[in-house]
Scaffold this motif. Sequence first.
Motif: not given
Length: 382
Positions: A35-56
């Motif tokens: 409801y808050y994002g198209e599939e492409e946007e949500n894929v990017l968000r998921i990948e960004k969260i995964k990158q950040l939790r590894e970084k932090l």
Amino acid sequence: MTRKSKVIATLGNSTDSILEKIVDGGADAVLIDTYYGEEEENVLRIEKIKQLREKLNKNTAIIYDLDHIYAQSKYKLIKIEEESVDFACKHDVDFIACPFVSNIDEIRKVKDILTSRGKKDIGLIVKIDCKEAYDNIDEIISFADSIMINRDELGMEMPYQNLPSIQKEIIRKANDSTKDVILTTQMLHSMIYNPRPTRAEVSDVANAIIDGVDAIMLIEETATGSYPKEVLETVDRIIKYIEKQDIVNEEDTEYRKHKMDIAHAISLSTKHLLDAVDVNNIVTYTKSGSTAKFIARYRPKVPVLAVVPTKEKARKLALTRGVTAFIEPKTLTMEEMLENAAQYSKESGLAKEGDYILITAGQPDLGKDNVPPTDFVNIRSV
């Protein structure tokens, strides 16, 4: 002070610029909703969260809200989109949130799909979102990994004056069953447009914490609101203040009604040991996370450090009140468990030199890929 109750932030356009803050302590989990994002946007968000939790070095859990089809009446679930479950599996999320509405057979199918895709470890959160869901609450709690009380939709079918007591009943039943319970919808609704909450909203969040929820979920407040950063800071401040007051409900006597296994009994005993000894935190060695959940179920007054073997297991505890995860992939001897516990507590910021910690563990069976049930308690200084 470590916040015990967890916070879930729904991602959307308003959060894209503060994802690092969200992962670095702003929230314990995030919700991805189409409801808050198209599939492409949500894929990017998921990948960004995964990158950040590894970084932090964080264990931020990712929850995916499944798409579904309703009949025209809205409150009759026809089916859950299998493609939506496949999306969750493909992107290796930690939990999926499913509507119940009036068709538990569809929810059972979701578990079957997860198993067939080799993703049975993805946690199943079932929403309580209609009268029939409430009427079948015992069955749902026994079936689900976690429960989400969706007050907005539930309130459209139930008399509004009944909602507070229904909410308390569901929370109590989930607590008694050692199932995480999440409360959502309109927690800090006015902060979608304003930088400060209303007094009624502050009381609402506070009472939810007192009642025993594991997690508060923010929706529009973070996904589309004008003040997502301030919302996260506000809910954090409210929760910490209430938890510092050490407000408790009537004495829990549920344990007197049935026999329990050794691990469960050990978990219960920790609550009473804390009343007798000045302990700063509990360290529990747990392969699956179940012992940490048992301990958290009795709402100890100090934080719980769950030592688990993998990051995946750590993220499964992201919704459990009062639990912080620490990853130790090696199988340790009992002596190593006792010696290392103090260091783990210090590294996690839960204890310092001179503090006392309470340790629970099971006698390790070296050479086998398992850890026996928790059967050991020890108190020692850091």
